[in-house]
Write a protein that holds these residues in place. Structure first.
Motif, mmCIF file in Angstrom:
data_model
loop_
_atom_site.group_PDB
_atom_site.id
_atom_site.type_symbol
_atom_site.label_atom_id
_atom_site.label_comp_id
_atom_site.label_asym_id
_atom_site.label_seq_id
_atom_site.Cartn_x
_atom_site.Cartn_y
_atom_site.Cartn_z
ATOM 1 N N SER A 1 20.647 -3.214 -7.644
ATOM 2 C CA SER A 1 20.227 -1.919 -8.196
ATOM 3 C C SER A 1 18.729 -1.855 -8.532
ATOM 4 C CB SER A 1 21.062 -1.561 -9.422
ATOM 5 O OG SER A 1 20.911 -2.524 -10.455
ATOM 6 N N PRO A 2 18.074 -2.965 -8.935
ATOM 7 C CA PRO A 2 16.634 -2.850 -9.233
ATOM 8 C C PRO A 2 15.777 -2.400 -8.059
ATOM 9 C CG PRO A 2 17.534 -4.843 -10.227
ATOM 10 C CD PRO A 2 18.598 -4.291 -9.323
ATOM 11 N N ILE A 3 16.223 -2.654 -6.840
ATOM 12 C CA ILE A 3 15.397 -2.276 -5.687
ATOM 13 C C ILE A 3 15.892 -0.985 -5.026
ATOM 14 C CG2 ILE A 3 14.691 -4.654 -5.246
ATOM 15 C CD1 ILE A 3 16.663 -4.732 -2.927
ATOM 16 N N ARG A 4 16.916 -0.395 -5.570
ATOM 17 C CA ARG A 4 17.508 0.796 -4.948
ATOM 18 C C ARG A 4 16.496 1.919 -4.707
ATOM 19 N NH1 ARG A 4 22.964 3.068 -4.747
ATOM 20 N NH2 ARG A 4 22.778 5.297 -4.327
ATOM 21 N N PRO A 5 15.622 2.283 -5.669
ATOM 22 C CA PRO A 5 14.694 3.398 -5.422
ATOM 23 C C PRO A 5 13.777 3.174 -4.222
ATOM 24 C CG PRO A 5 14.731 2.822 -7.745
ATOM 25 C CD PRO A 5 15.464 1.740 -7.028
ATOM 26 N N TYR A 6 13.368 1.934 -4.007
ATOM 27 C CA TYR A 6 12.471 1.625 -2.902
ATOM 28 C C TYR A 6 13.224 1.657 -1.562
ATOM 29 C CZ TYR A 6 10.340 -0.145 -7.122
ATOM 30 O OH TYR A 6 9.874 -0.266 -8.408
ATOM 31 N N VAL A 7 14.462 1.182 -1.594
ATOM 32 C CA VAL A 7 15.281 1.204 -0.382
ATOM 33 C C VAL A 7 15.639 2.642 -0.006
ATOM 34 C CG1 VAL A 7 17.435 0.419 0.671
ATOM 35 C CG2 VAL A 7 16.171 -1.103 -0.862
ATOM 36 N N GLU A 8 15.867 3.486 -0.996
ATOM 37 C CA GLU A 8 16.151 4.898 -0.715
ATOM 38 C C GLU A 8 14.982 5.564 0.007
ATOM 39 O OE1 GLU A 8 17.136 6.337 -4.600
ATOM 40 O OE2 GLU A 8 19.296 6.083 -4.273
ATOM 41 N N GLU A 9 13.755 5.171 -0.324
ATOM 42 C CA GLU A 9 12.591 5.704 0.372
ATOM 43 C C GLU A 9 12.582 5.240 1.830
ATOM 44 O OE1 GLU A 9 8.975 7.706 1.090
ATOM 45 O OE2 GLU A 9 10.583 7.933 -0.388
ATOM 46 N N ALA A 10 12.968 4.000 2.066
ATOM 47 C CA ALA A 10 13.055 3.498 3.432
ATOM 48 C C ALA A 10 14.120 4.265 4.221
ATOM 49 C CB ALA A 10 13.364 2.003 3.428
ATOM 50 N N ILE A 11 15.233 4.575 3.584
ATOM 51 C CA ILE A 11 16.287 5.353 4.242
ATOM 52 C C ILE A 11 15.765 6.736 4.639
ATOM 53 C CG2 ILE A 11 18.512 6.508 3.904
ATOM 54 C CD1 ILE A 11 19.212 4.135 2.008
ATOM 55 N N ARG A 12 15.039 7.366 3.732
ATOM 56 C CA ARG A 12 14.475 8.692 4.026
ATOM 57 C C ARG A 12 13.588 8.627 5.269
ATOM 58 N NH1 ARG A 12 9.953 11.327 3.650
ATOM 59 N NH2 ARG A 12 8.828 9.590 2.661
ATOM 60 N N LEU A 13 12.759 7.607 5.355
ATOM 61 C CA LEU A 13 11.887 7.456 6.508
ATOM 62 C C LEU A 13 12.684 7.216 7.794
ATOM 63 C CD1 LEU A 13 9.154 5.222 4.859
ATOM 64 C CD2 LEU A 13 8.804 7.545 5.736
ATOM 65 N N ALA A 14 13.708 6.386 7.714
ATOM 66 C CA ALA A 14 14.528 6.104 8.899
ATOM 67 C C ALA A 14 15.215 7.366 9.407
ATOM 68 C CB ALA A 14 15.560 5.025 8.578
ATOM 69 N N LEU A 15 15.704 8.182 8.499
ATOM 70 C CA LEU A 15 16.374 9.425 8.888
ATOM 71 C C LEU A 15 15.400 10.415 9.526
ATOM 72 C CD1 LEU A 15 18.745 9.945 5.828
ATOM 73 C CD2 LEU A 15 19.433 9.478 8.190
ATOM 74 N N GLU A 16 14.129 10.296 9.193
ATOM 75 C CA GLU A 16 13.108 11.174 9.775
ATOM 76 C C GLU A 16 12.510 10.596 11.055
ATOM 77 O OE1 GLU A 16 10.264 11.849 6.693
ATOM 78 O OE2 GLU A 16 11.592 13.150 5.537
ATOM 79 N N GLY A 17 13.057 9.465 11.506
ATOM 80 C CA GLY A 17 12.576 8.852 12.732
ATOM 81 C C GLY A 17 11.437 7.877 12.546
ATOM 82 N N GLU A 18 11.009 7.678 11.297
ATOM 83 C CA GLU A 18 9.894 6.756 11.017
ATOM 84 C C GLU A 18 10.434 5.343 10.775
ATOM 85 O OE1 GLU A 18 6.754 7.372 11.086
ATOM 86 O OE2 GLU A 18 6.470 9.528 10.832
ATOM 87 N N TRP A 19 11.121 4.803 11.794
ATOM 88 C CA TRP A 19 11.806 3.538 11.587
ATOM 89 C C TRP A 19 10.838 2.369 11.402
ATOM 90 C CZ3 TRP A 19 11.058 -0.505 14.907
ATOM 91 C CH2 TRP A 19 10.611 -0.222 16.203
ATOM 92 N N ARG A 20 9.655 2.453 11.949
ATOM 93 C CA ARG A 20 8.677 1.377 11.796
ATOM 94 C C ARG A 20 8.252 1.225 10.340
ATOM 95 N NH1 ARG A 20 8.211 3.964 16.508
ATOM 96 N NH2 ARG A 20 7.759 2.775 18.446
#
Length: 273
Positions: free
Chosen positions: A188-207
């Motif tokens: 859970s401590p890293i959840r906010p940062y991982v959620e940002e990565a998910i947002r980018l992946a969903l927008e096609g910014e997988w790199r």
């Protein structure tokens, strides 16, 4: 009749441990399975990179899943040959579950869609205890190739898209890390940062997603990040695959990066699938 099937390795864009949502891309390292039905029992051999593996939990779980589907108490004779390193975060379990599930479905003559085969393999992986979230993203990337973003807990596809067939460099440090060893770990401590990565992946910014995810999980799990710095200096896309310790980089200059990464462990070169 012996039925054969294959599935590939994959690398992580976003690890699902913290949120239940994950993303992965297929790469060209392969696992091949061969199955023949027999009266009863389970007999066969697993060889990974020429070394014999005696853990049959996943094989037994796949057989159980298909016994329940058919209502038949069959046995199998099998062989699995894999070039995917185990306990490195390179989806070796997903590839084995996929290949074995496909071969067994064909051997049984079942009319299953490809996604149904994938989901059967995911169910087997859960029963075998080789995954924490179900690894639906890993299973899709392993079976189909390309980029996938999935809700692993809900078994839903959120996004998928094709990727360029670019070179991939894999760093395999001289240690392994079993997924089940992280059971009960609080992410859970890293959840906010991982959620940002998910947002980018969903927008096609997988790199960008892969880099953020890799740094966050590497730091939290205690993996060294020096390979990240070296890859970044060469303009590569770099990330941590799964729970590690394998690190991957997508680059137009794979040989040069491979030479520099050689100081940290074994290095392989392949490409996205």
């Amino acid at each position: 009749m012996r039925l054969r099937a294959s599935a590939s390795s994959a690398v992580t864009v976003v690890n699902a441990f913290a949120t239940g949502v994950g993303s992965a891309i297929g790469i060209k390292l392969w696992t091949r399975a061969e199955v023949k039905l027999k009266g009863d029992g389970i007999k066969g051999e697993i060889r990974v990179r020429e070394e014999q593996v005696r853990d049959l939990r996943l094989v037994k779980a796949v057989a159980d899943v298909f016994r329940e589907k058919t209502g038949e108490d069959f046995g199998i004779k099998f062989s699995i040959e894999s070039e995917i390193p185990i306990a490195m975060g390179l989806k070796s379990s997903s590839a084995a579950a996929n290949a074995l599930s496909k071969a067994l479905a064909d051997a049984l003559g079942l009319d299953m869609s490809e996604m149904e085969v994938v989901k059967a393999g995911v169910e087997a992986a859960k029963r075998a205890g080789v995954t924490l979230t179900g690894a639906f993203d890993d299973a899709c990337a392993s079976y189909f190739g390309s980029l996938w973003v999935t809700d692993n807990l809900g078994m839903r596809v959120l996004h998928s898209s094709k990727v360029e067939l670019l070179p991939v460099v894999l760093l395999l440090p001289g240690k392994t890390l079993l997924t089940e060893s992280l059971s009960g770990r609080d992410f859970s401590p890293i959840r906010p940062y991982v959620e940002e990565a998910i947002r980018l992946a969903l927008e096609g910014e997988w790199r960008k997603a892969a880099f953020i995810n890799g740094l966050v999980y590497s730091t939290y799990l205690g993996h060294p990040i020096e390979p990240f710095r070296i890859a970044l200096e060469r303009g590569a896309v770099v990330g941590l695959s799964g729970k590690g310790p394998a690190v991957f980089a997508v680059t137009d200059e794979p040989e040069e990066l491979a030479e520099e990464w050689g100081q940290f462990g074994e290095v392989l070169i392949t490409e996205l699938r």
